[in-house]
Design a protein around this motif. Structure first.
Motif, short mmCIF file in Angstrom:
data_model
loop_
_atom_site.label_atom_id
_atom_site.label_comp_id
_atom_site.label_asym_id
_atom_site.label_seq_id
_atom_site.Cartn_x
_atom_site.Cartn_y
_atom_site.Cartn_z
N TYR A 153 -9.68 10.40 51.99
CA TYR A 153 -10.82 9.51 52.19
C TYR A 153 -11.23 9.49 53.66
N ALA A 154 -10.26 9.50 54.57
CA ALA A 154 -10.57 9.48 56.01
C ALA A 154 -11.39 10.70 56.41
N LEU A 155 -11.13 11.84 55.77
CA LEU A 155 -11.90 13.05 56.07
C LEU A 155 -13.38 12.82 55.80
N PHE A 156 -13.72 12.26 54.66
CA PHE A 156 -15.12 12.03 54.31
C PHE A 156 -15.71 10.90 55.14
N ALA A 157 -14.90 9.88 55.43
CA ALA A 157 -15.41 8.78 56.25
C ALA A 157 -15.76 9.26 57.65
N SER A 158 -14.97 10.19 58.18
CA SER A 158 -15.26 10.72 59.53
C SER A 158 -16.55 11.53 59.55
N ALA A 159 -16.97 12.00 58.37
CA ALA A 159 -18.22 12.76 58.29
C ALA A 159 -19.40 11.87 57.88
N GLY A 160 -19.20 10.55 57.87
CA GLY A 160 -20.26 9.64 57.50
C GLY A 160 -20.50 9.56 56.00
N LEU A 161 -19.53 9.98 55.19
CA LEU A 161 -19.67 9.99 53.74
C LEU A 161 -18.67 9.04 53.08
N GLY A 162 -18.28 8.00 53.80
CA GLY A 162 -17.28 7.09 53.26
C GLY A 162 -17.73 6.39 51.99
N TYR A 163 -18.98 5.91 51.96
CA TYR A 163 -19.48 5.21 50.77
C TYR A 163 -19.53 6.16 49.57
N GLU A 164 -20.07 7.35 49.78
CA GLU A 164 -20.16 8.33 48.69
C GLU A 164 -18.78 8.73 48.19
N ALA A 165 -17.84 8.93 49.14
CA ALA A 165 -16.49 9.31 48.75
C ALA A 165 -15.79 8.18 48.00
N PHE A 166 -16.07 6.95 48.41
CA PHE A 166 -15.46 5.80 47.72
C PHE A 166 -15.93 5.75 46.27
N GLY A 167 -17.20 5.99 46.03
CA GLY A 167 -17.70 6.03 44.65
C GLY A 167 -17.13 7.20 43.88
N TRP A 168 -17.03 8.36 44.54
CA TRP A 168 -16.50 9.58 43.91
C TRP A 168 -15.05 9.36 43.48
N LEU A 169 -14.28 8.66 44.32
CA LEU A 169 -12.88 8.39 44.00
C LEU A 169 -12.75 7.24 42.99
N SER A 170 -13.65 6.26 43.08
CA SER A 170 -13.52 5.07 42.24
C SER A 170 -13.72 5.38 40.77
N VAL A 171 -14.62 6.30 40.46
CA VAL A 171 -14.99 6.51 39.06
C VAL A 171 -13.77 6.85 38.21
N HIS A 172 -12.81 7.56 38.77
CA HIS A 172 -11.59 7.85 38.02
C HIS A 172 -10.35 7.26 38.69
N GLY A 173 -10.45 7.04 40.03
CA GLY A 173 -9.27 6.65 40.79
C GLY A 173 -8.75 5.27 40.47
N VAL A 174 -9.63 4.34 40.11
CA VAL A 174 -9.17 2.99 39.77
C VAL A 174 -8.16 3.05 38.64
N THR A 175 -8.48 3.85 37.62
CA THR A 175 -7.58 4.00 36.49
C THR A 175 -6.38 4.88 36.84
N PRO A 209 -10.54 19.20 57.66
CA PRO A 209 -11.17 19.06 58.97
C PRO A 209 -11.83 20.36 59.41
N GLY A 210 -13.02 20.26 59.92
CA GLY A 210 -13.78 21.45 60.31
C GLY A 210 -14.85 21.83 59.31
N ALA A 211 -14.75 21.33 58.08
CA ALA A 211 -15.78 21.62 57.08
C ALA A 211 -17.08 20.91 57.45
N SER A 212 -18.20 21.51 57.11
CA SER A 212 -19.50 20.92 57.45
C SER A 212 -19.78 19.71 56.58
N VAL A 213 -20.64 18.84 57.11
CA VAL A 213 -21.02 17.64 56.36
C VAL A 213 -21.73 18.02 55.06
N SER A 214 -22.58 19.04 55.14
CA SER A 214 -23.31 19.46 53.93
C SER A 214 -22.36 19.98 52.86
N TYR A 215 -21.32 20.71 53.26
CA TYR A 215 -20.36 21.21 52.28
C TYR A 215 -19.58 20.05 51.65
#
Length: 342
Positions: free
Chosen positions: A224-246, A158-164
């Motif tokens: 995931y909630a951290l990224f969703a609060s920054a409007g990056l929920g979809y991107e974070a879901f893909g980032w986690l899914s690529v390895h997280g499903v397994t 929390p507190g990190a910029s959206v761009s970061y």
């Protein structure tokens, strides 16, 4: 004393006994050597028939040698030859590749289907942790620091910029092949430790396995909630899914394996606890082996593909595609042909 004439008589008798049968022993020894190197199937019908016949003759000779007290060197030779022939004739003729193939194509999927109740609980513990972590973060972002270790967050807090935060999702260009290899090895080691703890703690009444799986869900939900609060929920879901499903499936499966041990201790039924553990032990270990295999795949995907693939759509396709293959394997593998009986 008459020991010398008796010794000479025994020596003559042993020599005659050996001379009458040695040719068949040498033939048996040659066939056994061939079978040990290439398998019985490589001998052909006639050689395999001779092998069985010569083995019976050698066993009869060994029995006779013991009965009439032949010299010990001859008995040891026959014992060794008969033991080798026995293993060739009667031991299962299956290669390591065959054993491994049967384990992967039959044993693993059959075990997963048998273990669906603890597997369901393991996945539910993970899902509940994700939900609780997400909801608590939405209510108070300080929960993030309670759930996510500082070493794991790597500035994503929390507190990190959206761009970061966005840059951390698409950072593949900053890693070369060697760095990604080291990263993959680190991830595999870290995730394997989690899976082993989850599995091993299950024997203590199963509850610790579920608690540890639930905690991993809390970390994932808050992250995931951290990224969703920054409007990056979809991107974070893909980032986690690529390895997280397994990876998440592997941890849940390790939890199920540990839970089987714990449930055997808690509810042994009409068996003793030792007998119950002995009964469920092979299935529990099989689940842990499957979890380890999945973690190897997850580490490779997380260390390499996630860094190379820089589009969310492809990350989702890879992650859930691989997950679908795992599911297809455990649902369809090891089943009898539809036309067969039993």
């Amino acid at each position: 004393m008459s020991t010398a004439p008796q010794d000479r008589t025994d020596l003559i008798r042993s020599s005659r006994f050996r001379a009458e049968r040695e040719a068949s022993w040498r033939q048996l020894e040659a066939l056994v050597t061939r079978a040990e190197k290439a398998g019985v199937a490589a001998l052909g019908y006639e050689a395999a028939r001779d092998l069985a016949s010569l083995y019976r003759q050698a066993m009869n000779a060994l029995s006779l040698a013991r009965a009439i007290s032949m010299d010990q060197a001859l008995e040891r030779y026959l014992e060794a030859l008969c033991a080798r022939a026995y293993l060739v004739v009667y031991a299962p003729q299956e290669s390591i590749r065959g054993v491994l193939g049967r384990f992967l194509t039959q044993r693993v999927p059959q075990t997963v289907r048998r273990a669906w109740p603890p597997l369901l609980l393991g996945f539910l513990a993970m899902a509940l942790g994700v939900l609780v972590g997400y909801v608590l973060f939405q209510q108070d972002q300080s929960w993030f620091f309670s759930f996510v270790p500082s070493g794991l967050s790597d500035g994503r807090a929390p507190g990190a910029s959206v761009s970061y935060l966005r840059d951390t999702l698409f950072d593949g260009g900053g890693r070369d092949g060697d760095t990604m290899g080291v990263f993959a090895a680190f991830l595999f080691s870290h995730n394997t430790q989690i899976a082993i703890f989850t599995f091993a703690l299950g024997i203590f009444a199963a509850l610790p396995s579920f608690v540890l799986t639930f905690y991993n869900g809390l970390v994932l939900g808050a992250f995931y909630a951290l990224f969703a609060s920054a409007g990056l929920g979809y991107e974070a879901f893909g980032w986690l899914s690529v390895h997280g499903v397994t990876e998440i499936s592997a941890i849940s499966i390790a939890c199920a394996g540990g839970a089987q041990l714990g449930l055997a201790v808690l509810q042994p039924g009409h068996e003793t606890r030792r007998a119950a553990l002995r009964r469920v032990g092979p299935d529990a270990v099989t689940l842990m082996i499957l979890a380890g295999l999945m973690l190897i795949v997850a580490a490779g995907i997380e260390g390499f593909l996630r860094q190379i693939v820089q589009t969310t759509q492809w990350r989702l396709a890879i992650g859930w595609g691989v997950g679908g293959l795992w599911l297809l394997w455990v649902l369809c593998g090891g089943r009898a042909p539809s036309g067969g009986r039993g």
